[in-house]
Design an enzyme around this catalytic site. Structure first.
Site, PDB file in Angstrom:
ATOM      1  CG  ASP A 151      -1.902  -1.104   1.279  1.00 28.20           C
ATOM      2  OD1 ASP A 151      -2.146  -1.711   0.219  1.00 28.20           O
ATOM      3  OD2 ASP A 151      -2.436  -1.382   2.366  1.00 28.20           O
ATOM      4  CB  ALA A 152       0.260   4.694  -1.216  1.00 24.81           C
TER       5      ALA A 152
END
Length: 309
Positions: free
Chosen positions: A140-141
């Site tokens: 995930d970012a």
């Protein structure tokens, strides 16, 4: 080219808002569904509807879906803070900082691992979709840590297969609220998109099989540091499973974290870090392991929870 769909409303969607029903039926975000409704491209029993109207089982939907947007292309520019842990002709292993996506996606305007590598002069494999070339797994970012990217085509195909066949050792550390009971355990619960269609994922009957193993490394007064071993690799898997057992990652407001505790510890994102990654080298065949140290924000908050709680 537009795509016109005509279908009855399933009984299971009785009473749902139109935007929520469209999101579930067609795998859209609620906002995209609302845009389609606002454009007058949704008819229910022959009449246009508002997004807040309710559907009824057996009603007839006619939906004109716009063509999907063109996939975004990576922007080749260096990513500050993205360290190279290892590189050879076939692979490059990075320590991904927060705020960096693995590859471009619709709606994401921030930096990406692919763009950062290209911007720093590294090559990546050309296999796969144009926007995610070389990407064999994702973080995930706002999840940090170790991530491998394929540089050669043979590395891409072999690593993709290794991840699919679960021959990769992925270890994460997560600071979660409270104290899981038992201290060591397994969460075996299927995951799919949240019924709300708001971008979250959830434990859903009939979802994709998902298995997370956890072990408590250290218990503090208000939180526990866990080591997590993923048997599967679903989107948001750790975050969803920890939330499902009522111990969300500290700072993960999307999945129910306590904002007061997050603020007191100075955590502004989910406390989740891919600390170790092990796999068989795709051409040499030797087992390799890489470790990524905690970034400063997670290290500081860990010191704070140890001191204050």
């Amino acid at each position: 080219m537009t795509d016109v769909r005509s279908l009855p409303v399933p009984d299971g969607l009785e009473g749902e808002r139109v935007d929520a029903a469209l999101a579930r039926l067609f795998g859209l975000s609620r906002s995209r569904a609302a845009d389609i409704i606002a454009a007058g491209d949704v008819l229910l029993d022959g009449r246009t509807v508002a997004k807040s109207d309710r559907v009824h089982g057996g009603g007839w939907l006619e939906v004109t879906l716009p063509p999907p947007p063109a996939p975004p292309r990576p922007v080749a520019e260096p990513v500050p803070g993205m360290a190279i842990l290892y590189e050879d002709d076939d692979i490059v292993v990075v320590s991904k900082p927060t705020g960096v996506a693995a590859h471009p996606t619709t709606g994401w305007t921030g930096p990406t691992v692919v763009g950062g590598l290209l911007g720093a002069g590294h090559t990546v494999a050309t296999s796969g979709a144009a926007e995610r070339q070389g990407i064999v797994h994702r973080l995930d970012a706002n999840t940090t840590g170790a991530m491998v990217v394929a540089k050669s085509e043979v590395a891409y195909s072999r690593l993709k297969r290794a991840f699919k066949e679960r021959r990769v050792d992925k270890r994460y550390h997560a600071l979660v609220q409270g104290h899981p009971d038992p201290f060591r355990g397994t969460v075996d619960a299927p995951i799919d998109r949240h019924p709300s269609g708001d971008g979250r994922f959830a434990v859903v009957a009939g979802g994709r099989p998902s298995v997370t193993h956890y072990d408590t490394l250290e218990a503090f007064r208000a939180a526990s540091l866990l080591e997590i071993d993923l048997e599967t690799g679903r989107t948001h898997q750790i975050r969803v499973h920890m939330s499902a057992i009522r111990h969300p990652c500290v700072g993960d407001l999307l999945y129910g974290a306590d904002p007061t505790l997050s603020a007191r510890l100075g955590v502004t994102r989910q406390w989740l870090h891919a600390v170790r990654l092990g796999f068989e080298h795709p051409t040499a065949g030797e087992w390799m392991e890489f470790e990524s140290p905690y970034p400063d924000d997670l290290a500081r908050s860990l010191e704070r929870v140890a001191e204050d709680y």
